[in-house]
Scaffold this active site. Structure first.
Site, PDB file in Angstrom:
ATOM      1  N   LYS A 107       0.852  -1.185   0.000  1.00  0.00           N
ATOM      2  CA  LYS A 107       0.000   0.000   0.000  1.00  0.00           C
ATOM      3  C   LYS A 107       0.894   1.243   0.000  1.00  0.00           C
ATOM      4  O   LYS A 107       1.947   1.272   0.652  1.00  0.00           O
ATOM      5  CB  LYS A 107      -0.896  -0.028   1.240  1.00  0.00           C
ATOM      6  N   SER A 187      -9.404   1.866   3.314  1.00  0.00           N
ATOM      7  CA  SER A 187      -8.564   2.639   2.405  1.00  0.00           C
ATOM      8  C   SER A 187      -7.546   1.791   1.643  1.00  0.00           C
ATOM      9  O   SER A 187      -6.877   2.291   0.736  1.00  0.00           O
ATOM     10  CB  SER A 187      -7.807   3.723   3.188  1.00  0.00           C
ATOM     11  N   SER A 211      -9.884  -0.729   7.256  1.00  0.00           N
ATOM     12  CA  SER A 211      -9.245  -0.559   5.951  1.00  0.00           C
ATOM     13  C   SER A 211      -8.471  -1.762   5.454  1.00  0.00           C
ATOM     14  O   SER A 211      -7.962  -1.738   4.330  1.00  0.00           O
ATOM     15  CB  SER A 211      -8.334   0.673   5.965  1.00  0.00           C
TER      16      SER A 211
END
Length: 542
Positions: A107, A187, A211
């Site tokens: 990420k 996210s 997330s």
């Protein structure tokens, strides 16, 4: 003698996706959906596959598909070189660990000190020069191939109350690969979409509240949100040191077990990690019979009655637990959990201001040095940074003071969440609590923002306890997951329970990249054999 599955894998290793850069005489076709990391390692050890071939297959797929998905922000220019180094180590029989040669994504809030930027999705950090995050150092030491950075909800979805999950100024809007006009949840949206669409073997996500598990549920993945302290946060763009953690996002529980072992570990710069007793190998907890005799509580309050499709899948999952020999306590709701969100958000605002200021001040490169500087940058670049939604969460955080009221809000939120889980586990003598991870994905709406229906992430997130989501079914081609929530440091037990459920159900199927949901199809879930259920009547406990 090899198992039937291993033999089938060797035959099917020539199926699915054409390799990039292979000469016609060496064209192979790889099954990127089915093999686990240990199975890929066996193929490479046997000489039927190389890390360069596997990495090339993922890079080819990224090039071919990501224009529609926007799941990958940056492709690592050193990925093939890392794969070649792994192949050389394999030839010399000096592999570094179970992740050696396995291509994966990070990420884009996980720091890397190489040629890959670390932006958190924001144009403000394009010129930042962070060092490797602690977990990146662990992955490099284990020989993993770092394919690149995954898109995310900008600033981990902590900039606006009206945001669309999966949107960032750097990466654009991530799509759900099952139905492209649907949201991938955030996210860690790019991590979820990329692994589901076979753009990488596995990925790292991060979670403050939902997330990891939400995008995993929305993309038919296994996602593990570890206990705070299991995995270091050093070098990861923060929201809150009280709740942030990185964790695995994978297509199966086996790979989650492998990846967790690769990233966990004591970090002198992250004190909670010194409290963990980390097993060297989580794959030893992969037990098909783990649900036999297990006691599982069913958290229904607030999770059922709001989505008919989710209810049908969840009820099927609960019935499956009984069939597999679990004692099911239904309901086993969490007392006081509805009181957590208010103090949690109050605490997060204060903690974000403190922690992001510290991160920015310590990170070399040309970028704003404070949250106030980020707010000013966004105003100056509003056309690119704020075309759809604003920064009211940033502004609310900037207005806070790190004072006694903030500390009290954190104490209240954490105490309530831990008490809710601990009391429920203790009262019913439970191994874990199960809940639907979320509802089917909603249509992405950058104008009005997200349309959340339900989510069960808050108790584990705020308490700092672990949870793991596993695919449980589909509604109109959209995935629905179930989450197992446990006590602090209970990852080994949760991995075993999740693996037993996964192996008995085999619900996951790869995405078909449909433009819209097919409204003629309904709910699918794992079949349950009528008449084989065990366990207790509703509400009973022994």
């Amino acid at each position: 003698m090899r198992s039937q599955r291993a033999a089938a894998l060797s035959a099917s290793i020539l199926l699915t996706v054409a390799l990039a850069g292979a000469t016609p005489a060496h064209q192979q076709r790889l099954d990127l959906e089915t093999p686990t990391i240990p199975e890929l390692q066996r193929e490479m050890n046997a000489g039927r596959l190389t890390s360069v071939e596997l990495t090339g297959a993922y890079l080819s797929r990224i090039e071919r598909l990501d224009g529609r998905l926007h799941a990958v922000i940056t492709v690592n220019p050193d990925a093939l070189a890392q794969a070649r180094q792994s192949d050389q180590r394999r030839r010399e029989r000096r592999l570094l660990g179970p992740m050696d040669g396995i291509p994966m994504l990070l990420k884009d809030n996980v720091g890397t000190g190489d040629r890959q930027p670390t932006t958190a999705g924001s144009l403000a950090l394009r010129a930042a020069k962070p060092k490797d995050a602690f977990i990146v150092g662990r992955l490099r030491a284990g020989g993993a191939v770092l394919l690149g950075k995954a898109n995310l909800s900008e600033w981990a979805n902590f900039r606006s109350t009206q945001s669309a999950s999966g949107w960032s100024a750097v990466g654009g809007q991530t799509a759900n690969p099952y139905v492209l006009d649907r949201n991938p949840c955030g996210s860690s949206s790019g991590s979820g979409t990329a692994v589901a669409a076979q753009l990488a073997a596995v990925a790292i996500g991060t979670e403050t509240d939902g997330s990891i598990v939400c995008p995993s549920g929305a993309n038919a993945l296994v996602g593990l949100k570890p206990t705070i302290g299991r995995v270091s946060r050093t070098g990861i763009v923060p929201i809150s040191a009280a709740q942030d953690t990185a964790g695995p996002m994978t297509r199966n529980v086996t790979d989650t077990a492998v990846l967790l072992a690769a990233i966990h570990g004591a970090d002198p710069a992250d004190p909670p990690t010194r409290q963990a007793q980390n097993p060297a190998d989580y794959t030893r907890f992969l037990d098909r019979g783990a649900l036999r005799g297990a006691r599982i509580g069913v958290w229904r309050e607030g999770n059922v009655g709001v989505s008919n499709e989710t209810d049908a899948v969840f009820d099927g999952a609960v019935a499956k637990l009984r069939e597999l020999g679990a004692t099911v306590v239904d309901p086993a709701d969490l007392p006081g959990i509805g009181e957590v969100s208010g103090p949690e958000f109050t605490a997060l605002l204060c903690e974000f201001k403190r922690d992001i200021n510290a991160y920015l001040a310590a990170t070399p490169g040309e970028h704003p040095r404070t949250l106030a500087g980020l707010i000013a940058f966004n105003r100056a670049n509003a056309g690119r940074e704020m075309p759809f939604f604003g920064q009211e969460v940033f502004e609310a955080a900037e207005a806070t003071s790190d004072d006694a009221a903030c500390a009290q809000a954190r104490t209240t939120a954490t105490t309530l969440a831990r008490k809710a889980i601990d009391d429920t586990l203790r009262a019913h003598r439970l191994d874990a609590i199960i809940a639907p991870t979320g509802s089917p994905a909603w249509p992405t709406d950058v104008i009005n923002g997200d349309h959340f229906v339900l989510g069960s992430s808050t108790p584990a997130a705020v308490s700092g306890y672990p949870s793991i989501t596993v695919p449980a079914g589909f509604a109109f081609e959209l995935p629905i997951g179930v989450s197992f929530i446990g006590a602090r440091w209970s990852e080994p037990r949760l991995i075993g329970l999740a693996y037993a459920y996964e192996q008995a159900t085999r619900v996951r199927k790869p995405p078909r990249f449909l433009p819209v949901a097919p409204l003629h199809s309904g709910v699918t879930t794992a079949p349950v054999r009528v008449g084989t259920a065990g366990g207790e009547p509703n509400g009973a406990a022994r």
